[in-house]
Design an enzyme around this catalytic site. Structure first.
Site, mmCIF file in Angstrom:
data_model
loop_
_atom_site.group_PDB
_atom_site.id
_atom_site.type_symbol
_atom_site.label_atom_id
_atom_site.label_comp_id
_atom_site.label_asym_id
_atom_site.label_seq_id
_atom_site.Cartn_x
_atom_site.Cartn_y
_atom_site.Cartn_z
ATOM 1 N N THR A 53 -0.702 -63.201 -28.352
ATOM 2 C CA THR A 53 -1.134 -61.807 -28.390
ATOM 3 C C THR A 53 -0.339 -61.066 -27.325
ATOM 4 O O THR A 53 -0.210 -61.533 -26.184
ATOM 5 C CB THR A 53 -2.664 -61.652 -28.255
ATOM 6 O OG1 THR A 53 -2.978 -60.262 -28.305
ATOM 7 C CG2 THR A 53 -3.221 -62.273 -26.996
ATOM 8 N N GLU A 54 0.251 -59.941 -27.724
ATOM 9 C CA GLU A 54 1.289 -59.335 -26.886
ATOM 10 C C GLU A 54 0.776 -58.792 -25.571
ATOM 11 O O GLU A 54 1.562 -58.479 -24.681
ATOM 12 C CB GLU A 54 2.064 -58.259 -27.663
ATOM 13 C CG GLU A 54 1.233 -57.100 -28.173
ATOM 14 C CD GLU A 54 0.814 -57.285 -29.629
ATOM 15 O OE1 GLU A 54 0.548 -58.432 -30.042
ATOM 16 O OE2 GLU A 54 0.748 -56.266 -30.351
ATOM 17 N N ASN A 55 -0.550 -58.673 -25.428
ATOM 18 C CA ASN A 55 -1.086 -58.241 -24.150
ATOM 19 C C ASN A 55 -1.229 -59.389 -23.152
ATOM 20 O O ASN A 55 -1.903 -59.234 -22.141
ATOM 21 C CB ASN A 55 -2.426 -57.511 -24.331
ATOM 22 C CG ASN A 55 -3.442 -58.330 -25.085
ATOM 23 O OD1 ASN A 55 -3.116 -58.953 -26.082
ATOM 24 N ND2 ASN A 55 -4.673 -58.347 -24.611
#
Lengths: 218, 238, 218, 238
Positions: A53-55
């Site tokens: 997840t890019e966060n």
């Protein structure tokens, strides 16, 4: 019109299952917000897939029990998640190193439109007054090795999402590999849009009727 | 002696000036330094340019800062989130500017600013409207867009624990933009859930070395933004 | 020549002391290899200075006992070191973020030559057959806020190291703030080379005689 | 199932081909993956381009690889170190090429390669001979030089501990170039002092997430390069 009486095409769950079947063992996968999130629940037993997840998390696990929610453990859709054993946290620049540097194997995204050349529009309808918001979509389509799109075949008012040219603002050009809709699985190849599989009670003629871009039988 | 600990959020944000460029950490509520933002609202600095991934929710944190007309311009990737009404309304009225930046480009521009890199090339946004007017260049037959490093006068960041040198660790996905923002500001102002002794943070696990931090204030029980939003609270508290 | 009978100028230790006096409390400092390394031993009591070594440590401590040497804890000169409480380890790109990003306050370097305009040559004598090796010198002079040079005033064969124009390959241009030699402390200002302090039994005339570049009395 | 553990250094380096571009971690002996390098010597691949900060010491590790004429070109910042005679001799004979890169630029080029950044601008080396022939450009009145991202076919890296996903932690200053090199190669091959169970490495402290790693081999007691050099050992062992 009589065709509406029987089940036509796949359900959302079945669409997610179809995508999941195409995710090989040992893949690193980023799932977009919404329909793509369903894919994780349907990866076949025996395949170990790692979700990014890019966060800032590699090794996203399932949704937690209400009592175990941590407001500081969320996914890109800002939903509460968990982390698997063997996961890792990192900052945003390192996270997009994974994306932009072509380290993520597969990204599954929703879309407003996909063109016959693999262009994708999924971040803005370009309507005046709408607040433009892009998030990580442009980085994902530019950086991930394989881009899968999962979407309804047609818009609510019956328009084809698989078009000759995108009319909505582009997210990326020539990037989509396969599109999974409720009606069919379509591979975007050099020769054109090749129909790999059709849903229940969908035939090629019906599919082409509901598709702006020209299709090729496989 | 090096002691970056200050006693209140107000003291941490005291030097922020009108017209400042400010980076604010957080991805949604995770990592948002809400007590520092509220102290900044009290402090009164205006005409700010704010660099942050989102524009806040409800009427607290960044949303409240915007609502109080302190923000002239937002630089962010995703200016609408759940329960974010303040920014959209003011944006549509033309009362706040927006520079929309793809999320990875935003993170990399901040990292570049902190690392002394004035510009770099990225494939993200090529062939889209967000590359309009920007310089394109081919390397090995692929087209990239040139993007500039971003620097700020101040960064506001939330972390899990800090020591008096300003070494920081974060909690889970609350890390997000914090570490790169710490590097890219003249003065990085941090709220830490815990202040710990020197040596309590494993030197192998320090995420932000103290050199990037100017001030740290302990905020033991930071607000839970989503709760505040659910309760329809507004800052300043009524 | 009779002047050789008495002590002229400062010893290496005294030179290091002079540099150390100019390092303010709370500074982040990078020390070059060789003579600069001596500076750390002479920072006045009560000042807390943090040493950065570009191979990945902020908070370099003193040289360890023989029994406590870890071959994986070394400085930029590849010597065994220790880490202080409150130190941190990081990788090379992060380390040079500190340098290039202007986060380090002071760098103390040796030099072959410094020009009157603050150019520095300290990485190569340009001799044919010599192996060129630059290390982190060019990054340090380009990125650190203040560059101090500590060096003998003259070469072994009596040539001035403080020159009108560097004849050796440059490390950086217009970067040196102050040069600390065995004969004097000289600040490189807009008006020129300003002599701030002279060593024992050194007067301005003697100093200028031993210096190619023109000096200014302070 | 994801299992990146292999049983020997030989297995780890088996796929390295003639003409490959190889990054090798380490700063001096700290972090040098000496057992992987020796396995590569045994394996026989030649005409290699090696990217590493130094050129090795004595007649072991990188120095031995060079001595066996496997290296066509070195890209490094400091090709002479204590007891390094092999590279200087062959370089002066014209038998090995050298691309000299400032250390920070080398680290940043590798990071850029791994991050999908084809080129960036840096102030380092401007006005020096190392910027000769390179593109210069001014930003805000300061001159920078454009440098290209570096990628490799393989990276050889040493770490402290690894799990079957390929998550890595390092020891002290042996970290150096390892983490960026892991990101910049098609295949990153790692020697770990310890293989640990999934979950044994704190997810907040992972330095190299497994996504950047292809193979890991346990080397419990790696050679101490400075000892080997002091004892005047040569590889292959006699």
């Amino acid at each position: 019109m009589e065709i509406k009486e029987t089940k036509v095409g796949w359900s959302r769950i079945e669409m997610a299952q179809k995508v999941a079947l195409d995710i090989p063992d040992e893949s690193y996968v980023n799932l977009g917000i919404g329909l793509p999130e369903l894919v994780a629940d349907h990866v076949p037993e025996g395949r170990e897939v790692i979700y990014h997840t890019e966060n800032g998390l590699l090794g996203m696990g399932p949704i937690p029990e209400e009592s175990e929610r941590d407001p500081e453990l969320i996914n890109a859709g800002k939903k509460n998640i968990t982390a698997i054993k063997g996961g890792s946290f990192f900052h945003h620049a390192d996270s997009f190193t994974m994306i932009r540097g072509k380290h993520i194997d597969i990204c599954v995204l929703g879309a407003f439109q996909v063109s016959k050349d693999g262009d994708i529009a999924n971040w803005s309808t370009g309507k005046p007054g709408a607040i433009p918001a892009v998030g990580g979509a442009m980085d994902l389509v530019a950086g991930v090795k394989r881009i899968f799109v999962i979407t309804q075949h047609n818009t609510k008012d019956g328009k084809s999402k698989l078009v000759n040219e995108c009319t909505y603002p582009l997210t990326g050009k020539g990037v989509v590999e396969t599109i999974y809709t409720n009606l069919a699985i379509i591979d975007l190849k050099k020769e054109g849009l090749v129909v790999r599989e059709m849903g229940p009670n969908v035939d090629f003629e019906y599919l082409q009727e509901h598709t702006e871009a020209p299709l090729i039988k496989s | 002696m090096i002691n970056k600990i200050v006693s209140s959020p107000a003291e941490a944000v005291a030097n922020i000036f009108d017209g400042a460029m400010i980076m604010i950490g957080g991805f949604g509520e995770a990592g948002s330094p809400i007590e520092l933002i509220h102290a900044l609202i009290d402090q009164g600095a205006k005409n700010l340019t704010v660099i942050s991934n989102n524009t806040g929710s409800g009427h607290v944190g960044i949303a409240s800062l915007i609502e109080h007309r302190r923000v002239a311009k937002m630089i962010c990737s995703f200016p609408r989130t759940l329960n974010s009404t303040v920014f959209p309304e003011l944006y549509n009225k033309g009362e706040v500017d927006l520079e929309l930046v793809p999320q990875g480009t935003l993170a990399e521009r901040i990292r570049a600013g902190g690392a002394g890199i004035p510009a770099f090339y990225t494939p993200s946004s090529v062939n889209t409207s967000l590359a309009n007017g920007k310089e394109l260049r081919d390397f090995d037959g692929i087209t990239y867009v040139m993007e500039y490093g971003l620097k700020a006068d101040f960064s506001l960041v939330k972390c899990e624990a800090a020591d008096r040198y300003g070494n920081l660790i974060y909690n889970k996905t609350a890390r997000n933009f914090g570490p790169v923002m710490c590097t890219a500001a003249d003065q990085t102002l941090v709220q830490a859930k815990r202040i710990v002794e020197l040596g309590d943070i494993d030197p192998e696990c320090v995420v932000t070395p103290g050199i990037f931090v100017k001030k740290v204030v302990e905020v033991t029980n930071p607000s839970d933004e989503s709760k505040l939003v659910a309760e329809e609270r507004s800052y300043p508290w009524k």
